[in-house]
Design a protein around this motif. Structure first.
Motif, PDB file in Angstrom:
ATOM      1  N   LEU A   2       0.816  -1.211   0.000  1.00 52.99           N
ATOM      2  CA  LEU A   2       0.000   0.000   0.000  1.00 52.99           C
ATOM      3  C   LEU A   2       0.853   1.265   0.000  1.00 52.99           C
ATOM      4  O   LEU A   2       0.681   2.150  -0.842  1.00 52.99           O
ATOM      5  N   TYR A   3       1.791   1.366   0.947  1.00 50.08           N
ATOM      6  CA  TYR A   3       2.620   2.561   1.046  1.00 50.08           C
ATOM      7  C   TYR A   3       3.551   2.677  -0.152  1.00 50.08           C
ATOM      8  O   TYR A   3       3.847   3.775  -0.611  1.00 50.08           O
ATOM      9  N   ASP A   5       2.849   1.742  -3.200  1.00 50.75           N
ATOM     10  CA  ASP A   5       2.032   2.251  -4.297  1.00 50.75           C
ATOM     11  C   ASP A   5       1.937   3.774  -4.236  1.00 50.75           C
ATOM     12  O   ASP A   5       2.126   4.470  -5.235  1.00 50.75           O
ATOM     13  N   GLN A   8       5.370   5.327  -5.045  1.00 47.20           N
ATOM     14  CA  GLN A   8       5.658   5.305  -6.477  1.00 47.20           C
ATOM     15  C   GLN A   8       4.833   6.362  -7.218  1.00 47.20           C
ATOM     16  O   GLN A   8       5.314   6.977  -8.166  1.00 47.20           O
ATOM     17  N   ASN A   9       3.601   6.586  -6.791  1.00 47.04           N
ATOM     18  CA  ASN A   9       2.784   7.644  -7.388  1.00 47.04           C
ATOM     19  C   ASN A   9       3.381   9.019  -7.097  1.00 47.04           C
ATOM     20  O   ASN A   9       3.378   9.897  -7.966  1.00 47.04           O
ATOM     21  N   ILE A  18      -3.514   6.552  -4.965  1.00 47.37           N
ATOM     22  CA  ILE A  18      -3.373   5.107  -4.789  1.00 47.37           C
ATOM     23  C   ILE A  18      -4.070   4.387  -5.936  1.00 47.37           C
ATOM     24  O   ILE A  18      -5.025   4.900  -6.508  1.00 47.37           O
ATOM     25  N   HIS A  19      -3.581   3.198  -6.260  1.00 44.07           N
ATOM     26  CA  HIS A  19      -4.164   2.400  -7.339  1.00 44.07           C
ATOM     27  C   HIS A  19      -5.004   1.231  -6.816  1.00 44.07           C
ATOM     28  O   HIS A  19      -5.332   0.322  -7.565  1.00 44.07           O
ATOM     29  N   THR A  20      -5.312   1.219  -5.539  1.00 41.89           N
ATOM     30  CA  THR A  20      -6.130   0.150  -4.976  1.00 41.89           C
ATOM     31  C   THR A  20      -7.338   0.764  -4.280  1.00 41.89           C
ATOM     32  O   THR A  20      -7.337   1.934  -3.925  1.00 41.89           O
ATOM     33  N   PRO A  31      -5.407   6.597 -10.728  1.00 36.76           N
ATOM     34  CA  PRO A  31      -5.202   6.623  -9.280  1.00 36.76           C
ATOM     35  C   PRO A  31      -6.204   7.544  -8.594  1.00 36.76           C
ATOM     36  O   PRO A  31      -6.679   8.507  -9.191  1.00 36.76           O
ATOM     37  N   THR A  34      -5.748   9.625  -1.707  1.00 30.88           N
ATOM     38  CA  THR A  34      -5.799   8.814  -0.499  1.00 30.88           C
ATOM     39  C   THR A  34      -5.561   9.669   0.732  1.00 30.88           C
ATOM     40  O   THR A  34      -4.914  10.715   0.655  1.00 30.88           O
ATOM     41  N   SER A  45       9.404   7.572  -1.151  1.00 27.82           N
ATOM     42  CA  SER A  45       9.589   8.000  -2.541  1.00 27.82           C
ATOM     43  C   SER A  45      10.951   8.649  -2.737  1.00 27.82           C
ATOM     44  O   SER A  45      11.566   8.494  -3.795  1.00 27.82           O
TER      45      SER A  45
END
Length: 172
Positions: A2-3, A5, A8-9, A18-20, A31, A34, A45
């Motif tokens: 999760l973190y 993701d 990376q964004n 977030i992608h989830t 995305p 969040t 990052s």
């Protein structure tokens, strides 16, 4: 994870997204913004800029957790000085053993979770807070507020922990 993701964004310039879809929120597009704790994904990052992915999600948090254990040792020694425990041990040994030997600490602090940074900041803040809390000038209050904000932005559960410990310090 999760973190990762979110980190990376951030690295791609997508911001805190977030992608989830957590807890089946059913987001229509990705995305998606969040409300995750922002400080750890930001630090992660930055680490991703300089480290390979595997190092950033394993070695980097492990180094932070070792720093947290070292700071726990310093703080514990300050709380229970030499001669406070049998066999010439002090509070630093006790704090280091409590965190260093705790399986959940090892499990969560050696992956890309908030705990390694949160504990590092907690013990750094506690080391500073003792002096700041007892002096409490305006500048000291501002610095203490910044430490509290950093803890809250990393993992909100750490803020009450720090405040409870600081409040329990004996007045000198």
């Amino acid at each position: 994870g999760l973190y990762l993701d979110v980190a990376q964004n951030l690295l791609r310039g997508d911001g805190l997204t977030i992608h989830t879809s957590l807890y089946h929120h059913g987001f229509q597009e990705f995305p998606h913004p969040t409300s995750l704790y922002p400080l750890w994904p930001l630090v992660l990052s930055i680490a991703l800029r300089f480290l390979e992915l595997q190092q950033a999600v394993t070695t980097f948090p492990m180094v932070l957790s070792l720093g947290a254990i070292a700071l726990a040792w310093c703080w514990g020694k300050r709380m229970l000085g030499a001669g406070a425990l049998p066999l010439g041990l002090h509070g630093g040994h006790l704090a280091m053993a409590m965190f260093g030997l705790h399986m959940d600490f090892a499990r969560f602090c050696t992956t890309a979770n908030t705990e390694s940074l949160a504990y590092l900041l907690l013990f750094a803040a506690l080391l500073r807070a003792e002096r700041l809390f007892l002096r409490m000038t305006v500048r000291d209050g501002l610095e203490l507020g910044l430490w509290c904000a950093a803890l809250f932005l990393t993992r909100s559960q750490m803020l009450p922990a720090m405040l409870a410990v600081v409040a329990a310090l004996p007045a000198q």
